[in-house]
Design an enzyme around this catalytic site. Structure first.
Site, PDB file in Angstrom:
ATOM      1  N   ALA A 193       1.466  -0.679   9.981  1.00  0.00           N
ATOM      2  CA  ALA A 193       2.469  -1.652  10.434  1.00  0.00           C
ATOM      3  C   ALA A 193       2.476  -2.868   9.515  1.00  0.00           C
ATOM      4  O   ALA A 193       3.533  -3.370   9.118  1.00  0.00           O
ATOM      5  CB  ALA A 193       2.162  -2.083  11.867  1.00  0.00           C
ATOM      6  N   SER A 194       1.277  -3.335   9.149  1.00  0.00           N
ATOM      7  CA  SER A 194       1.195  -4.559   8.339  1.00  0.00           C
ATOM      8  C   SER A 194       1.736  -4.326   6.935  1.00  0.00           C
ATOM      9  O   SER A 194       2.446  -5.176   6.391  1.00  0.00           O
ATOM     10  CB  SER A 194      -0.256  -5.058   8.277  1.00  0.00           C
ATOM     11  OG  SER A 194      -1.053  -4.251   7.432  1.00  0.00           O
ATOM     12  N   LYS A 195       1.442  -3.180   6.358  1.00  0.00           N
ATOM     13  CA  LYS A 195       1.879  -2.952   4.978  1.00  0.00           C
ATOM     14  C   LYS A 195       3.383  -2.636   4.913  1.00  0.00           C
ATOM     15  O   LYS A 195       4.053  -2.972   3.936  1.00  0.00           O
ATOM     16  CB  LYS A 195       1.040  -1.852   4.325  1.00  0.00           C
ATOM     17  CG  LYS A 195      -0.430  -2.267   4.119  1.00  0.00           C
ATOM     18  CD  LYS A 195      -0.561  -3.519   3.253  1.00  0.00           C
ATOM     19  CE  LYS A 195      -2.015  -3.849   2.931  1.00  0.00           C
ATOM     20  NZ  LYS A 195      -2.162  -5.022   2.056  1.00  0.00           N
ATOM     21  N   SER A 250       0.870  -1.181   0.000  1.00  0.00           N
ATOM     22  CA  SER A 250       0.000   0.000   0.000  1.00  0.00           C
ATOM     23  C   SER A 250       0.905   1.229   0.000  1.00  0.00           C
ATOM     24  O   SER A 250       2.067   1.145   0.415  1.00  0.00           O
ATOM     25  CB  SER A 250      -0.856  -0.002   1.274  1.00  0.00           C
ATOM     26  OG  SER A 250      -1.490   1.251   1.451  1.00  0.00           O
ATOM     27  N   TYR A 286      -2.755  -1.224  10.158  1.00  0.00           N
ATOM     28  CA  TYR A 286      -2.658  -1.339   8.693  1.00  0.00           C
ATOM     29  C   TYR A 286      -1.284  -0.854   8.230  1.00  0.00           C
ATOM     30  O   TYR A 286      -0.622  -1.525   7.424  1.00  0.00           O
ATOM     31  CB  TYR A 286      -3.770  -0.509   8.050  1.00  0.00           C
ATOM     32  CG  TYR A 286      -3.882  -0.668   6.552  1.00  0.00           C
ATOM     33  CD1 TYR A 286      -4.526  -1.772   5.999  1.00  0.00           C
ATOM     34  CD2 TYR A 286      -3.359   0.284   5.685  1.00  0.00           C
ATOM     35  CE1 TYR A 286      -4.647  -1.922   4.629  1.00  0.00           C
ATOM     36  CE2 TYR A 286      -3.477   0.146   4.315  1.00  0.00           C
ATOM     37  CZ  TYR A 286      -4.123  -0.958   3.789  1.00  0.00           C
ATOM     38  OH  TYR A 286      -4.232  -1.103   2.431  1.00  0.00           O
TER      39      TYR A 286
HETATM   40  P1  NAD Z   1     -11.768  -5.387  -1.129  1.00  0.00           P
HETATM   41  O1  NAD Z   1     -12.363  -5.265   0.225  1.00  0.00           O
HETATM   42  O2  NAD Z   1     -12.590  -5.080  -2.329  1.00  0.00           O
HETATM   43  O3  NAD Z   1     -11.147  -6.849  -1.339  1.00  0.00           O
HETATM   44  C1  NAD Z   1     -10.532  -7.559  -0.311  1.00  0.00           C
HETATM   45  C2  NAD Z   1     -10.953  -9.010  -0.418  1.00  0.00           C
HETATM   46  O4  NAD Z   1     -10.229  -9.772   0.572  1.00  0.00           O
HETATM   47  C3  NAD Z   1     -12.444  -9.245  -0.150  1.00  0.00           C
HETATM   48  O5  NAD Z   1     -13.031 -10.012  -1.193  1.00  0.00           O
HETATM   49  C4  NAD Z   1     -12.459  -9.983   1.184  1.00  0.00           C
HETATM   50  O6  NAD Z   1     -13.552 -10.895   1.296  1.00  0.00           O
HETATM   51  C5  NAD Z   1     -11.122 -10.697   1.135  1.00  0.00           C
HETATM   52  N1  NAD Z   1     -10.656 -11.094   2.465  1.00  0.00           N
HETATM   53  C6  NAD Z   1     -10.671 -10.382   3.621  1.00  0.00           C
HETATM   54  N2  NAD Z   1     -10.195 -11.122   4.623  1.00  0.00           N
HETATM   55  C7  NAD Z   1      -9.867 -12.333   4.112  1.00  0.00           C
HETATM   56  C8  NAD Z   1      -9.331 -13.522   4.659  1.00  0.00           C
HETATM   57  N3  NAD Z   1      -9.043 -13.635   5.964  1.00  0.00           N
HETATM   58  N4  NAD Z   1      -9.120 -14.574   3.825  1.00  0.00           N
HETATM   59  C9  NAD Z   1      -9.430 -14.490   2.510  1.00  0.00           C
HETATM   60  N5  NAD Z   1      -9.935 -13.384   1.939  1.00  0.00           N
HETATM   61  C10 NAD Z   1     -10.153 -12.328   2.737  1.00  0.00           C
HETATM   62  O7  NAD Z   1     -10.491  -4.439  -1.077  1.00  0.00           O
HETATM   63  P2  NAD Z   1      -9.302  -4.166  -2.146  1.00  0.00           P
HETATM   64  O8  NAD Z   1      -9.124  -2.706  -2.159  1.00  0.00           O
HETATM   65  O9  NAD Z   1      -9.496  -4.892  -3.416  1.00  0.00           O
HETATM   66  O10 NAD Z   1      -8.083  -4.789  -1.324  1.00  0.00           O
HETATM   67  C11 NAD Z   1      -7.125  -5.641  -1.906  1.00  0.00           C
HETATM   68  C12 NAD Z   1      -5.757  -5.312  -1.345  1.00  0.00           C
HETATM   69  O11 NAD Z   1      -5.385  -3.996  -1.770  1.00  0.00           O
HETATM   70  C13 NAD Z   1      -5.664  -5.301   0.181  1.00  0.00           C
HETATM   71  O12 NAD Z   1      -4.460  -5.928   0.594  1.00  0.00           O
HETATM   72  C14 NAD Z   1      -5.632  -3.825   0.517  1.00  0.00           C
HETATM   73  O13 NAD Z   1      -4.975  -3.573   1.737  1.00  0.00           O
HETATM   74  C15 NAD Z   1      -4.855  -3.297  -0.672  1.00  0.00           C
HETATM   75  N6  NAD Z   1      -4.984  -1.855  -0.902  1.00  0.00           N
HETATM   76  C16 NAD Z   1      -6.188  -1.318  -1.224  1.00  0.00           C
HETATM   77  C17 NAD Z   1      -6.278   0.060  -1.430  1.00  0.00           C
HETATM   78  C18 NAD Z   1      -7.586   0.727  -1.782  1.00  0.00           C
HETATM   79  O14 NAD Z   1      -7.656   1.961  -1.751  1.00  0.00           O
HETATM   80  N7  NAD Z   1      -8.615  -0.003  -2.150  1.00  0.00           N
HETATM   81  C19 NAD Z   1      -5.139   0.863  -1.301  1.00  0.00           C
HETATM   82  C20 NAD Z   1      -3.926   0.270  -0.971  1.00  0.00           C
HETATM   83  C21 NAD Z   1      -3.862  -1.103  -0.775  1.00  0.00           C
END
Ligand code: NAD
Length: 248
Positions: free
Chosen positions: A152-154, A137, A150
């Site tokens: 810390a994790s990223k 992220s 979050y």
């Molecule tokens: P999203 O919520 O649309 O998708 C996340 C998916 O992960 C969901 O389908 C959810 O059911 C699944 N999930 C959650 N916990 C789970 C688990 N324990 N086991 C299996 N699946 C699980 O969100 P997204 O934005 O598509 O997120 C995807 C990645 O992108 C994440 O790692 C998020 O941190 C990262 N990210 C997103 C953004 C943003 O603005 N959307 C920005 C930076 C990073």
């Protein structure tokens, strides 16, 4: 041209957002895709539309990860691409967060990468190599407000990417990290809900938006497809911001 014919991929968090868009693009480019997610209904639907296999999997649990990787091997005979993308956020400071939320965010965002990569690396090594892509992220590169677990994790995802690239490069396994900025997925609505704010702010806020917009899931998917492909044969240990210069 990116050609993924013959590649066997696992995508986590594939029921929605960035994971779903990436599973769809990898399949379009010829890969055989196994989609993992907690959400069985949306995951099954995504797999049906994309033409992949869905396995319900809580990526923070070892037994679930073992079952999912076994299914991928039974279906396709191996794994060439692993996209560790599932993630969650809790919008709280260090004084607000509960022990449970801290552990949950670290388990879903970080331990999952250890678990699945630990299972897949030996398979990749045995078949001559592979590509692992982790979703970090912008908040793994710089800090952000009210998202202590979050961030810390990223940060951990970013640096474990580098460590894995060093450890497994000799087996021809490349490990890279994509760092999205704000991207139009369900996560933004969830953040707004946690903060008690309107999600509109994410779309109208001009800060950190040099290209004038937030990301689309397909923007991230395109970068992952490149990293998964042989076109990226010498790219490993890289942390690539896909954020329209948001962290620039
Ligand atoms: P999203 O919520 O649309 O998708 C996340 C998916 O992960 C969901 O389908 C959810 O059911 C699944 N999930 C959650 N916990 C789970 C688990 N324990 N086991 C299996 N699946 C699980 O969100 P997204 O934005 O598509 O997120 C995807 C990645 O992108 C994440 O790692 C998020 O941190 C990262 N990210 C997103 C953004 C943003 O603005 N959307 C920005 C930076 C990073």
């Amino acid at each position: 041209m990116i050609d993924l014919h013959g590649k066997r991929a696992i995508v986590t968090g594939a029921a929605s957002g960035i994971g779903r868009a990436t599973a769809a693009l990898l399949a379009e480019l010829g890969a055989a895709v196994v989609l993992l997610d907690l959400d069985a209904e949306r995951g099954e639907q995504a797999a049906k539309e994309i033409g992949g296999t869905f396995v319900r999997c809580d990526v923070s649990r070892r037994a679930d990860c073992e079952r999912a990787v076994s299914t991928a091997v039974e279906q396709h005979g191996g794994v060439d691409v692993l996209f560790n993308n599932a993630g969650i956020i809790r919008r709280s400071t260090v004084t607000e967060i509960s022990d449970e939320d801290w552990d949950l965010v670290m388990a879903v965002n970080v331990r999952s990468i250890m678990l699945l990569s630990g299972l897949v690396v030996p398979l990749m090594a045995a078949s001559g190599g592979g590509s692992i892509v982790n979703t970090g992220s912008g908040w793994g590169i710089k800090g952000g407000g009210r998202a202590i677990s979050y961030c810390a994790s990223k940060g951990a995802v970013v640096n474990m990417t580098r460590a894995m690239a060093i450890d497994h490069g000799p087996d021809n396994i490349r490990v890279n990290c994509v760092c999205p900025g704000d991207t139009d997925t369900g996560m933004l609505a969830e953040e707004a809900r946690q903060l008690g704010e309107s999600p509109d702010a994410f779309y109208t806020d001009a800060a950190d938006r040099p290209l004038g917009r937030i990301g689309r899931p397909r923007d991230i998917a395109q970068t992952v497809a490149f990293l998964a492909s042989d076109a990226a044969a010498f790219v490993s240990g890289a942390v690539i911001a896909v954020d329209g210069a948001g962290t620039a």
